[in-house]
Design an enzyme around this catalytic site. Structure first.
Site, short mmCIF file in Angstrom:
data_model
loop_
_atom_site.label_atom_id
_atom_site.label_comp_id
_atom_site.label_asym_id
_atom_site.label_seq_id
_atom_site.Cartn_x
_atom_site.Cartn_y
_atom_site.Cartn_z
CG ASP A 348 43.98 41.61 45.24
OD1 ASP A 348 44.85 42.46 45.03
OD2 ASP A 348 43.49 41.40 46.35
CB THR A 349 42.65 41.45 38.52
OG1 THR A 349 41.44 41.89 39.13
CG2 THR A 349 42.34 40.94 37.12
#
Length: 528
Positions: A348-349
């Site tokens: 996740d970014t």
């Protein structure tokens, strides 16, 4: 031109400045800074700080950061804000105890968080506002609370059990044992207090003193190696972006230890194999891009690491002769089963981009890696710590083998394209290992098939999951899926969307900025 009776949105077109982020509150933070006279760097840092509060599963001050800054005259600057492994971490220690890989979460997955140091280095060189001004929104949202948006609620809920298993996770990221519901208010007062410390005293308030002591103590009490000395030695380093040409544009990425090189190799292969001759949404294009990705990712997993450990030169991997040799592995009518398929972890970014009135462009990415990173949150300071150490390998002699104070192969990659020596497009696609494929896809959508930035990010996506099976978004037609299956690909429906993208293009002829923001996230592009 899109069909206005179909779901979708138009690109944002403005002149004086623009920001595109994955959350509307962060976009608003950036626009507020721009309208107050700050530049694109100031606005990007303000947006990143807000995102660290309102998308805490995706990003945070306990993670890493990479940036490309394009000055109005076309000069480019790359910043590597990725942290290093603890000085006491040795691959042999893990192998001797029966580990075959670094754990995906937990204390052994934690590396030094590089983001705050990167924000400071970036601000000191190019910014015009201090952290106190830029953190105002983030601190307010943390202390007073913020609304939980739909995509955030959907993602946050996936980590309820893991947050419940950690003291800090329970305190800060659950309420009555549950993750926050959509449209509810959530507060992060401890994180707000930590942000106030950093705003007043700079990065030293994070990497030294009480906060650093708590970070190190939390990890070591759980059996990890991170120390206060590791934190105090953090660095964010200016690097020269690497580049390749594509359709008359120069495309730039951060050099290794980032995986941006993978995107450039893929673009070289697409150019060599003439992707522009295929139909935009036909099976030939998808087959070509999938196979080009598999070839490029195999190179990634063989070679990309901390540059001090790499056994080959980046320029050699981008050489025309190497591209031609790689392209020999492409089979137009059939999946090449001899390509080694790399494992694809979840991550996740957040990615954001900003362009100001002077046409200074910032491509900015910040991440905890997996959702809530290591799943360890410091109880007093409220910091979710990243699990970037999971990107190391324990394979003896591999360039990316874990060793003390080494940077791991990194998935987060900001992109920038220039034309005729001037910044033309700041772009990025979130989604862990998907990112190089995402970069190649959105650029091809615009440069090969004439899409505007919003159309380019709206376009359906296809990529392989952890077991190598291709996962197709809803927008991939049944006929395309059948043809790909006939060529040897195994497909299934994607469990969720692939990544999320933001793009701002500069149209020098009209003088306007054109922005697109991915509907797969809660965010938006705004300008004025």
């Amino acid at each position: 031109m899109r069909k206005f009776d179909m779901p979708g949105r138009s690109p944002v077109v403005a002149e004086n400045g623009m920001a595109a982020t994955s959350h509307p509150l962060a976009t608003a933070s950036a626009i507020s800074v721009l309208r107050d006279g700050g530049n694109a760097v100031d606005a990007a840092i303000a947006a990143a700080a807000t995102l660290a509060v309102v998308e805490p599963h995706m990003t945070g001050i306990g993670g890493d950061c990479f940036v490309i800054v394009a000055e109005p005259d076309g000069t480019l600057h790359g910043l590597n804000g990725s942290g290093r492994a603890p000085a006491g971490a040795h691959a042999a220690w893990y192998r001797e105890r029966g580990f075959t890989e670094i754990p995906a979460t937990g204390p052994h997955s934690v590396t030094v968080p590089g983001a705050i140091k990167a924000w400071e280095v970036l601000s000191q060189r190019f910014g015009t506002r201090g952290f106190e001004a830029l953190f105002t929104d983030a601190i307010r949202y943390a202390e007073e609370g913020f609304a939980i948006h739909p995509r955030v609620a959907r993602d946050w809920a996936r980590y309820a059990a893991e947050l419940a298993a950690d003291e800090g996770g329970r305190i800060h990221y659950l309420s009555n044992g549950r993750t926050p519901a959509v449209f509810s208010r959530h507060r992060l007062p401890a994180l707000g207090a930590t942000l106030r410390r950093i705003a007043g005293k700079g990065s030293a308030a994070f990497y030294e003193g009480e906060v650093a002591s708590e970070i190190a103590r939390t990890i070591r009490e759980k059996g990890g190696f991170l120390s206060e000395e590791d934190l105090a030695k953090v660095s964010a380093d200016w690097v020269e972006p690497i580049t390749t040409g594509y359709r008359g544009y120069d495309v730039f990425e951060i050099p290794p230890n980032g995986q941006g090189l993978t995107a450039l190799i893929m673009l070289n292969l697409m150019n060599e194999l003439r992707v522009e001759r295929t139909s935009v949404d036909g099976p030939d294009r998808w087959h070509l891009m999938i196979e080009a990705a598999r070839l490029a990712y195999a190179v990634r997993d063989r070679h990309i690491a901390d540059p001090a450990s790499m056994t080959c030169e980046t320029k050699d991997l981008l050489d025309a002769a190497y591209t031609e040799a790689l392209a020999g592995g492409y089979m137009p009518g059939r999946r090449n089963g001899n390509i080694a398929l790399p494992p694809i972890p979840n991550s996740d970014t957040i990615y954001l981009c900003v362009v100001d009135g002077d046409r200074r462009a910032v491509s900015f990415i910040n991440s905890l890696y997996s959702g809530f990173g290591s799943k360890i949150v410091t109880p007093a300071s409220g910091i979710a710590l990243q699990n970037r150490g999971a990107c190391f390998t324990l394979e003896e002699g591999h360039p990316n083998e874990l060793s003390p104070a080494k940077r791991p192969m990194h998935t987060i990659i900001p992109g920038m394209a220039t034309k005729d020596g001037k910044p033309s497009c700041a772009f990025g696609v979130m989604g862990g290992a998907y990112q190089p494929m995402g970069h190649a896809l959105v650029l091809s959508n615009m440069l090969d098939f004439g899409m505007d930035p919003q159309q380019a990010v709206d376009f359906p996506r296809l990529f392989w999951g952890e077991d190598g099976t291709l996962e197709a978004e809803t927008g991939i037609p049944a006929g395309v899926r059948s043809e790909l299956a006939a060529r040897g690909h195994t497909l299934r429906d994607a469990l969720g969307p692939w990544g999320g993208a933001q793009i701002i293009a500069i149209d020098y002829e009209s003088g306007f900025l054109i922005g697109g923001s991915d509907p797969r996230k809660d965010g938006c592009a705004l300008g004025w």
